[in-house]
Design an enzyme around this catalytic site. Structure first.
Site, PDB file in Angstrom:
ATOM      1  CD  GLN A 146      -3.075  -1.106   0.398  1.00 34.52           C
ATOM      2  OE1 GLN A 146      -3.430  -0.434  -0.067  1.00 34.52           O
ATOM      3  NE2 GLN A 146      -3.142  -2.119   0.066  1.00 34.52           N
ATOM      4  CB  SER A 165       1.660  -4.668  -5.450  1.00 38.26           C
ATOM      5  OG  SER A 165       0.738  -4.739  -6.350  1.00 38.26           O
ATOM      6  CB  ALA A 166       3.462  -2.934 -10.362  1.00 33.60           C
ATOM      7  CG  HIS A 167      -2.592  -3.970  -8.859  1.00 27.19           C
ATOM      8  ND1 HIS A 167      -1.268  -5.119  -8.320  1.00 27.19           N
ATOM      9  CD2 HIS A 167      -2.779  -4.181  -7.742  1.00 27.19           C
ATOM     10  CE1 HIS A 167      -2.306  -5.437  -7.629  1.00 27.19           C
ATOM     11  NE2 HIS A 167      -3.309  -5.308  -7.283  1.00 27.19           N
ATOM     12  CB  THR A 200      10.645 -15.887 -19.588  1.00 26.10           C
ATOM     13  OG1 THR A 200      11.313 -17.574 -19.692  1.00 26.10           O
ATOM     14  CG2 THR A 200      10.800 -14.348 -20.264  1.00 26.10           C
ATOM     15  CB  CYS A 281      -6.768 -11.163  -1.468  1.00 24.54           C
ATOM     16  SG  CYS A 281      -4.999 -10.144  -2.687  1.00 24.54           S
TER      17      CYS A 281
END
Length: 338
Positions: A146, A165-167, A200, A281
């Site tokens: 956050q 977290s990116a999002h 990858t 979540c």
């Protein structure tokens, strides 16, 4: 979106030795450096599939003999903490520091603490926690999903491991990072990311993440919006959860007396308003919030709370529209009970 699209147009496996692979590697490392710099981090950064994977990596592969978590941690921590000691929190949502001190003596411990709770927004006193943990020779893991870039120097100065977290920052889903102060605290496992992750590398995601954190977030504006909504909810007879605690301005939790969270979510959703009950979540399960339970909430009150998020696109119009719908739902419930 433009950065991700650019990554897709020029994508090649960054681990390949040919010219296109080397170009992809250079772009990946440049993005990694930009992400680290945005947070003020001068140590190692492992790119992952998101904060949940970062937490799993730290919880299961740290060089610690045991784990301590707080009772209000995210579900992704609870799922990977079987056998961990659970530290209580007060009614304010803050971890009991005396309990932390009492639990640390013995073998080396990994202590996992949220920067800010994903349901209530309550922020933990990171500097104080770090002093206690490091004083006992422990390792401090911060769930900072956050946390905006450069939002808390205490995390950057004191944490040993930080899950990101990116999002949450406006970047693409499916990518995050684990900040690592010293690789000696983490067991390697995998062929990529300096041996600390297999698979990858997600070059388009990394470029999108770097682009997102390069744009400052106006936390003062979000603070003003949340304060506005706090006041409107109080005026409408609602309850602001953990109002007296330090909270991130991006999250607010509100109780509507007499109306279940499930009923609220349905009404808000039908009105085009997106909120949740608990963390995203776990909200689909509609089970009682373990966070509110740990803070001493009882039935039926703990089932009457919804979580509201404030982001880049949130403005006064959205806040006022939510408050208006809140008053409508609460008013109808009072009328039925009369």
């Amino acid at each position: 979106m433009a950065a991700v699209a650019e990554g897709m147009r020029h994508w090649a496996n960054p681990s390949s030795p040919h010219a296109e692979g080397r170009a992809a590697r250079a772009a990946l490392e440049e993005a990694r450096g930009r992400i680290a710099a945005a947070y003020g981090w001068a140590h190692e950064l492992v790119l992952t599939g998101g904060a949940s994977e970062s937490l799993h990596m730290a919880l299961t592969r740290s060089m610690a003999e045991r784990r301590l978590i707080t009772a209000v941690e995210h579900d992704s921590v609870l799922r990977h903490s079987e056998g961990a000691a659970v530290l209580p929190v007060g009614a304010d949502g803050i971890v009991d520091l005396d309990a932390l001190r009492a639990a640390l003596p013995g073998t080396r411990a990994l202590v996992c603490v949220q920067w800010a709770n994903s349901e209530t927004g309550v922020r933990q006193p990171i500097a104080e926690i770090a002093a206690i943990v490091h004083g006992a020779g422990g390792i401090l893991l911060i769930d900072a999903a956050q946390m905006p870039a450069r939002a808390d120097d205490a995390v950057i100065r004191h944490a040993d491991l930080v899950a990101l977290s990116a999002h949450k920052r406006g970047g693409p889903p499916g990518i995050g990072a684990l900040l690592v102060r010293d690789f000696a605290t983490l067991l390697p496992m995998g062929g990529q990311e300096k041996g600390y992750r297999a698979g990858t590398e997600n070059l388009p995601g990394a470029l999108g993440y770097a682009a997102a954190v390069a744009i400052p977030e106006d936390m003062r504006r979000l603070s003003e919006l949340r304060a506005r909504l706090d006041g409107l909810i109080r005026d409408a007879g609602g309850e602001v959860v953990a109002e007296a605690s330090a909270r991130t301005p991006a999250i607010g939790a509100y109780r509507m007396p007499g109306v279940s969270s499930a009923a609220q979510l349905i009404r808000f959703d039908l009105s085009g308003i997106s909120v949740s009950a608990g963390s995203a979540c776990s909200s689909g399960s509609m089970r009682p919030s373990h966070v509110l339970t740990a803070m001493g909430w009882k039935e039926p009150e703990l089932r009457e709370v919804v979580r509201v998020s404030f982001g880049r696109a949130t403005g006064e119009a959205e806040v006022d529209r939510f408050a208006e719908m809140w008053r409508t739902i609460a008013g109808e419930a009072k009328a039925r009970a009369a």
